[in-house]
Design an enzyme around this catalytic site. Structure first.
Site, PDB file in Angstrom:
ATOM      1  N   GLU A 177     118.191   9.790 -24.135  1.00  0.00           N
ATOM      2  CA  GLU A 177     117.093  10.727 -24.378  1.00  0.00           C
ATOM      3  C   GLU A 177     117.210  11.838 -23.350  1.00  0.00           C
ATOM      4  OE1 GLU A 177     112.399  11.030 -23.299  1.00  0.00           O
ATOM      5  OE2 GLU A 177     113.064   9.120 -24.159  1.00  0.00           O
ATOM      6  N   HIS A 179     113.854   6.773 -17.048  1.00  0.00           N
ATOM      7  CA  HIS A 179     113.512   5.385 -17.310  1.00  0.00           C
ATOM      8  C   HIS A 179     114.489   4.771 -18.297  1.00  0.00           C
ATOM      9  CE1 HIS A 179     111.366   7.746 -20.439  1.00  0.00           C
ATOM     10  NE2 HIS A 179     111.810   6.791 -21.225  1.00  0.00           N
TER      11      HIS A 179
END
Length: 128
Positions: free
Chosen positions: A56, A74
């Site tokens: 992402e 993350h």
């Protein structure tokens, strides 16, 4: 559970998409702007998100650069029920750092857990 993606913050989204697609041979799987949150998410990878982990790329509209290392965001895990996962994690002694609920400027249910070293792990509900 399964690993969904690793998130990196990027200073120039188009430059990053070009690198991951043209240099590393990944495909741009999806891209979405979140005007209310002033960010864009782009997902790149070698296959469908339903079959493998992807990257992402998060572009915060008001940030053009990050200190190397500060761009890591993350690791994301898919779970059947984010609310139930938070309850179970809490019962097992885990630390919830963002309670289950809709994402910023979106509707997907997410939560964040902190690992023992302080790294964020995002829990994302299955899309069914």
């Amino acid at each position: 559970m399964r690993i969904l993606h690793t998130m990196l913050r990027v200073g120039d989204l188009n430059r990053s998409i070009d690198f991951y697609t043209k240099v590393l041979g990944m495909a741009l799987l999806r891209r979405q702007d979140y005007p209310e949150g002033r960010f864009t998410l782009a997902f790149v990878g070698y296959g469908a998100e339903s079959e493998q982990a992807v990257i992402e790329l998060t572009y915060n509209w008001d940030t053009s650069a990050y200190v190397l290392g500060a761009g890591f965001g993350h690791i994301a895990l898919e779970v059947d029920d984010v609310y139930q996962a938070c309850t179970q994690i809490r019962q097992l002694g885990g630390k919830i750092i963002r309670e289950a609920g809709p994402m910023n400027a979106g509707t997907t249910i997410i939560a964040f857990v902190e690992d023992p070293d302080g790294y964020a792990i995002e829990l994302i509900g299955c899309k069914g």
